[in-house]
Design a protein around this motif. Structure first.
Motif, PDB file in Angstrom:
ATOM      1  N   PRO A   7      12.106  65.306 -35.403  1.00  0.00           N
ATOM      2  CA  PRO A   7      12.749  64.403 -36.352  1.00  0.00           C
ATOM      3  C   PRO A   7      11.758  63.453 -37.004  1.00  0.00           C
ATOM      4  N   ALA A   8      12.097  63.042 -38.194  1.00  0.00           N
ATOM      5  CA  ALA A   8      11.307  62.041 -38.906  1.00  0.00           C
ATOM      6  C   ALA A   8      12.243  60.915 -39.325  1.00  0.00           C
ATOM      7  N   ILE A   9      11.839  59.709 -38.986  1.00  0.00           N
ATOM      8  CA  ILE A   9      12.670  58.539 -39.267  1.00  0.00           C
ATOM      9  C   ILE A   9      11.817  57.499 -39.978  1.00  0.00           C
ATOM     10  N   PRO A  10      12.292  56.953 -41.075  1.00  0.00           N
ATOM     11  CA  PRO A  10      11.525  55.898 -41.753  1.00  0.00           C
ATOM     12  C   PRO A  10      11.318  54.704 -40.828  1.00  0.00           C
ATOM     13  N   ASN A  11      10.224  54.001 -40.997  1.00  0.00           N
ATOM     14  CA  ASN A  11       9.916  52.862 -40.124  1.00  0.00           C
ATOM     15  C   ASN A  11      11.057  51.853 -40.099  1.00  0.00           C
ATOM     16  N   SER A  12      11.706  51.677 -41.242  1.00  0.00           N
ATOM     17  CA  SER A  12      12.775  50.680 -41.319  1.00  0.00           C
ATOM     18  C   SER A  12      13.994  51.063 -40.505  1.00  0.00           C
ATOM     19  N   MET A  13      14.088  52.329 -40.111  1.00  0.00           N
ATOM     20  CA  MET A  13      15.258  52.816 -39.379  1.00  0.00           C
ATOM     21  C   MET A  13      14.968  53.084 -37.910  1.00  0.00           C
ATOM     22  N   LYS A  14      13.724  52.985 -37.506  1.00  0.00           N
ATOM     23  CA  LYS A  14      13.368  53.334 -36.137  1.00  0.00           C
ATOM     24  C   LYS A  14      13.951  52.341 -35.145  1.00  0.00           C
ATOM     25  N   GLY A  15      14.355  52.892 -34.007  1.00  0.00           N
ATOM     26  CA  GLY A  15      14.804  52.050 -32.913  1.00  0.00           C
ATOM     27  C   GLY A  15      16.288  52.118 -32.633  1.00  0.00           C
ATOM     28  N   ARG A  16      17.102  52.332 -33.673  1.00  0.00           N
ATOM     29  CA  ARG A  16      18.546  52.314 -33.474  1.00  0.00           C
ATOM     30  C   ARG A  16      19.231  53.605 -33.896  1.00  0.00           C
ATOM     31  N   PHE A  17      18.537  54.461 -34.595  1.00  0.00           N
ATOM     32  CA  PHE A  17      19.127  55.697 -35.103  1.00  0.00           C
ATOM     33  C   PHE A  17      18.413  56.900 -34.493  1.00  0.00           C
ATOM     34  N   THR A  18      19.208  57.876 -34.064  1.00  0.00           N
ATOM     35  CA  THR A  18      18.660  59.096 -33.495  1.00  0.00           C
ATOM     36  C   THR A  18      19.323  60.290 -34.158  1.00  0.00           C
ATOM     37  N   ILE A  19      18.507  61.208 -34.671  1.00  0.00           N
ATOM     38  CA  ILE A  19      19.020  62.433 -35.269  1.00  0.00           C
ATOM     39  C   ILE A  19      18.825  63.570 -34.293  1.00  0.00           C
ATOM     40  N   GLN A  65      20.372  67.908 -33.330  1.00  0.00           N
ATOM     41  CA  GLN A  65      21.084  69.085 -33.837  1.00  0.00           C
ATOM     42  C   GLN A  65      21.578  69.936 -32.689  1.00  0.00           C
ATOM     43  N   ASP A  66      22.652  70.643 -32.947  1.00  0.00           N
ATOM     44  CA  ASP A  66      23.118  71.724 -32.077  1.00  0.00           C
ATOM     45  C   ASP A  66      23.117  72.963 -32.957  1.00  0.00           C
ATOM     46  N   HIS A  67      22.024  73.715 -32.867  1.00  0.00           N
ATOM     47  CA  HIS A  67      21.871  74.849 -33.780  1.00  0.00           C
ATOM     48  C   HIS A  67      22.955  75.888 -33.577  1.00  0.00           C
ATOM     49  N   ALA A  68      23.409  76.051 -32.345  1.00  0.00           N
ATOM     50  CA  ALA A  68      24.451  77.034 -32.053  1.00  0.00           C
ATOM     51  C   ALA A  68      25.755  76.678 -32.752  1.00  0.00           C
ATOM     52  N   LYS A  69      25.981  75.379 -32.961  1.00  0.00           N
ATOM     53  CA  LYS A  69      27.207  74.912 -33.613  1.00  0.00           C
ATOM     54  C   LYS A  69      26.981  74.587 -35.082  1.00  0.00           C
ATOM     55  N   ASN A  70      25.756  74.820 -35.560  1.00  0.00           N
ATOM     56  CA  ASN A  70      25.417  74.478 -36.951  1.00  0.00           C
ATOM     57  C   ASN A  70      25.769  73.033 -37.272  1.00  0.00           C
ATOM     58  N   THR A  71      25.480  72.155 -36.350  1.00  0.00           N
ATOM     59  CA  THR A  71      25.883  70.760 -36.483  1.00  0.00           C
ATOM     60  C   THR A  71      24.686  69.833 -36.334  1.00  0.00           C
ATOM     61  N   LEU A  72      24.631  68.875 -37.230  1.00  0.00           N
ATOM     62  CA  LEU A  72      23.629  67.816 -37.218  1.00  0.00           C
ATOM     63  C   LEU A  72      24.322  66.520 -36.831  1.00  0.00           C
ATOM     64  N   TYR A  73      23.653  65.723 -36.014  1.00  0.00           N
ATOM     65  CA  TYR A  73      24.240  64.474 -35.549  1.00  0.00           C
ATOM     66  C   TYR A  73      23.375  63.287 -35.934  1.00  0.00           C
ATOM     67  N   LEU A  74      24.022  62.139 -36.032  1.00  0.00           N
ATOM     68  CA  LEU A  74      23.300  60.878 -36.169  1.00  0.00           C
ATOM     69  C   LEU A  74      23.942  59.897 -35.195  1.00  0.00           C
ATOM     70  N   GLN A  75      23.199  59.545 -34.167  1.00  0.00           N
ATOM     71  CA  GLN A  75      23.654  58.534 -33.211  1.00  0.00           C
ATOM     72  C   GLN A  75      23.165  57.178 -33.693  1.00  0.00           C
ATOM     73  N   MET A  76      24.087  56.257 -33.864  1.00  0.00           N
ATOM     74  CA  MET A  76      23.753  54.926 -34.356  1.00  0.00           C
ATOM     75  C   MET A  76      24.152  53.902 -33.309  1.00  0.00           C
ATOM     76  N   ASN A  77      23.197  53.150 -32.837  1.00  0.00           N
ATOM     77  CA  ASN A  77      23.425  52.144 -31.809  1.00  0.00           C
ATOM     78  C   ASN A  77      23.097  50.746 -32.326  1.00  0.00           C
ATOM     79  N   SER A  78      23.616  49.757 -31.628  1.00  0.00           N
ATOM     80  CA  SER A  78      23.359  48.350 -31.978  1.00  0.00           C
ATOM     81  C   SER A  78      23.577  48.110 -33.469  1.00  0.00           C
ATOM     82  N   LEU A  79      24.708  48.569 -33.952  1.00  0.00           N
ATOM     83  CA  LEU A  79      24.969  48.498 -35.383  1.00  0.00           C
ATOM     84  C   LEU A  79      25.078  47.054 -35.867  1.00  0.00           C
TER      85      LEU A  79
END
Length: 122
Positions: A57-69, A71-85
């Motif tokens: 994964p690649a995350i811009p510096n401004s987004m690092k720390g709270r966002f995690t990308i 994937q579940d390739h078998a499910k063709n699904t991409l996720y974004l976990q967002m914490n400490s919103l």
């Protein structure tokens, strides 16, 4: 062509978490997919991107720390976990894909989902 359908947005209080999902379909074997967000009157900005399939994964510096990308390739699904919103995370979040190289510039991405709204209250 790649079709993208996002889900998982909603309203949450500051400090809370949300996980967005993006189900992809279409005629592709690999792609770069990512999450972008946009508020009214502002430019769309990258939150996180990654190659599908892949594990870099690649995350811009401004987004690092709270966002995690991820994937579940078998499910063709991409996720974004967002914490400490935070209230400033309030935006429409979009899933996007390109059959070319990954990058943070939204103009690289040809395929877009309809977006899912995230609202963070203080």
């Amino acid at each position: 062509q790649v079709q993208l359908v996002e889900s998982g947005g909603g309203s949450v209080r500051a400090g809370g978490s949300l996980r967005l999902s993006c189900v992809a379909s279409g005629d592709y074997t690999s792609a770069c997919m990512g999450w972008f967000r946009q508020t009214p009157g502002q430019e769309r900005e990258a939150v996180a991107v990654m190659y599908i399939p892949g594990n870099s994964p690649a995350i811009p510096n401004s987004m690092k720390g709270r966002f995690t990308i991820s994937q579940d390739h078998a499910k063709n699904t991409l996720y974004l976990q967002m914490n400490s919103l935070k209230p400033e995370d309030t935006a429409m979040y979009y899933c996007a894909a390109t059959l070319g190289l990954c990058g943070f510039d939204p103009v690289r991405y040809k395929f877009w989902g309809q977006g899912t709204q995230v609202t963070v209250s203080s």
